[in-house]
Design an enzyme around this catalytic site. Structure first.
Site, mmCIF file in Angstrom:
data_model
loop_
_atom_site.group_PDB
_atom_site.id
_atom_site.type_symbol
_atom_site.label_atom_id
_atom_site.label_comp_id
_atom_site.label_asym_id
_atom_site.label_seq_id
_atom_site.Cartn_x
_atom_site.Cartn_y
_atom_site.Cartn_z
ATOM 1 N N CYS A 384 0.837 -1.255 -0.026
ATOM 2 C CA CYS A 384 -0.076 0.188 -0.008
ATOM 3 C C CYS A 384 0.864 1.163 -0.015
ATOM 4 C CB CYS A 384 -0.771 -0.134 1.149
ATOM 5 S SG CYS A 384 -1.791 1.604 1.496
ATOM 6 N N CYS A 387 0.571 3.138 3.145
ATOM 7 C CA CYS A 387 1.303 2.653 4.397
ATOM 8 C C CYS A 387 2.783 3.249 4.025
ATOM 9 C CB CYS A 387 1.232 1.329 4.445
ATOM 10 S SG CYS A 387 -0.693 0.845 4.666
#
Length: 464
Positions: A384, A387
């Site tokens: 991600c 993230c």
């Protein structure tokens, strides 16, 4: 539909004529082409066929009336494609270390009047500046979805005046938009995803525009979206859309700034003193439609300002759908991260002050009513990009909290663990940050999308 052929010279108000050196060049359109004898085309070689294309300054005069949509024009049948994918793979290797200006010049030289710049109203105004600097005629088009910010429309006008051009706007089909809004409302994308709305307002108008071209130029960069754009070449055969001659391989896609960092693009824009969308000064980086775009907060990746309500690895509207690999689709499931994550992705949040929790450890932590110390845990997926964008601040926070009575941990919540995290740990999107107090079994979800160290520390201090 009339498409602007532009250069640094001015354009008269009565027509889209371009003055270049001593020649007056009349503008043609996206979707317009000159039919040649098919039998003759079939019998000639590729190099001979290229010689059949008339130079720009030989284009016939036209009036400024609205040109029929490219989709309504018949595409001539041809015996062979313009270029093969293997040829452009080699071409991409040759230009890998070339400057954006050189790549732009090669693109305009190679395709002449059959190539156009796709302008979104964001920082890809750099493309227009590069094209302007080549001294060659160039064409610009943009997709007006009907839902852009007012600042973007004003920006379009400033760009036209600054460069002395006319941007050709492509609009969605009114009947399709009407049917979508009447059946699902104005904001259905907040509930069922943005793909349907983007398909009607962006993808189909783009498809019509590209039907009249042999190549197009985009502002994609590798650092814009690690999940989908990290491997884009500077030139490629478009894997999704068709060009003038129709069929797979009939359209070439140029990405002159693919290898340029975002900061370098902005340094270039400031140095050249070109118009900039005023939304950038309000925290917007990646700019799309008004309902689907918002400013980026500290600690967020630039792409996180787009479709923020979706937990998606592949934040693409469909214009660059070819960026999404098959393995990414498997990871991402329906585009909302529903599948299993690739084990090949390197892990993140690596620090001696961070505790890695497995499923058993997470279940034990969640069951405790009385903990010796409170815990802060991030639910994440290493693929991600959002993230990844907060990794630095979260690791720094863990270092600050080391020895201060708060444990900091991480739990990889994609793949097989995702359903558990959604049902038991309040996972809505990646990343999700939870605080587990000392004397309560129920975790408290971090409500803000500000993921800088100060904001995270304020959250911890307020609860411990």
């Amino acid at each position: 539909m009339a498409l602007a052929v532009t250069s640094s010279n001015s354009i008269s108000s009565s027509s889209f004529a371009l003055t270049s050196s001593s020649n007056d060049i009349k503008v043609s359109q996206i979707g317009s082409f000159r039919l040649v004898d098919r039998a003759h085309v079939a019998s000639t070689s590729l190099s001979q066929r290229r010689s059949l294309v008339r130079p720009l300054n030989a284009e016939p005069k036209r009036n400024d009336s609205v040109v029929p949509l490219a989709a309504t024009l018949a595409t001539p049948e041809v015996a062979e494609k313009v270029e093969g994918e293997e040829d452009f793979e080699q071409f991409a290797k040759e230009l890998e270390n070339a400057s954006p200006l050189e790549i732009m010049d090669r693109a305009l030289e190679k395709f002449g009047n059959d190539i156009a710049i796709a302008f979104s109203g964001a920082e890809d105004v750099a493309l227009i500046e590069y094209a302007h600097l080549t001294g060659r005629p160039f064409r610009v088009f943009s997709l007006d979805t009907g839902r852009l910010n007012p600042e973007t429309y004003r920006f379009f006008d400033e760009v036209e005046k600054h460069f002395g051009i006319r941007i050709e706007y492509m609009f969605p089909d009114a009947v399709e938009v009407q049917a979508l809004v009447r059946s699902k409302g104005l904001f259905s994308f907040y509930e069922d995803g943005h793909q349907e709305c983007c398909r009607v307002r962006k993808v189909r108008p783009l498809r019509r525009a590209l039907k009249g071209l042999r190549a197009w130029i985009t502002g994609q960069r590798k650092d814009q979206s690690p999940g989908t754009r990290s491997e884009i070449p500077v030139v490629q055969v478009d894997p999704v859309f068709e060009g003038l001659e129709g069929g797979v391989g009939s359209l070439v896609k140029w990405n002159p700034v693919a290898n340029v960092k975002g900061n370098d693009i902005w340094n270039f824009l400031r140095t050249m003193d070109v118009p900039i969308n005023s939304l950038h000064s309000q925290g917007y980086i990646s700019i799309g439609c008004e309902p689907c775009t918002r400013p980026v907060l500290p600690g967020q990746h630039e792409r996180e300002g787009r479709w923020w309500w979706e937990d998606a690895k592949a934040k693409e509207c469909g214009l660059h759908k070819g960026n999404i690999k098959q393995e990414d689709a498997a990871v991402n499931g329906n585009g909302n991260g529903a599948g299993n994550a690739s084990e090949a992705v390197a892990d993140i949040f690596n620090s001696q002050n961070l505790v890695t929790l497995n499923r058993t450890g997470m279940e034990n932590l969640a069951r405790l009513d009385h903990r010796q110390e409170p815990w802060l845990v991030v639910l994440y997926a290493p693929w991600c990009q959002f993230c990844q964008a907060m990794e630095g601040s979260y690791v720094e926070l863990a270092d600050k909290l080391a020895g201060n009575g708060v444990k900091v941990g991480k739990f990889r919540a994609d793949g097989d663990q995702k359903e558990y995290a959604k049902q038991k740990l309040q996972l809505g999107s990646f990343p999700t940050i939870l605080f587990f107090p000392k004397h309560s079994s129920k975790p408290i979800k971090y409500p803000s999308e500000r993921r800088d160290v100060d904001s995270l520390m304020a959250f911890v201090d307020a609860l411990r």
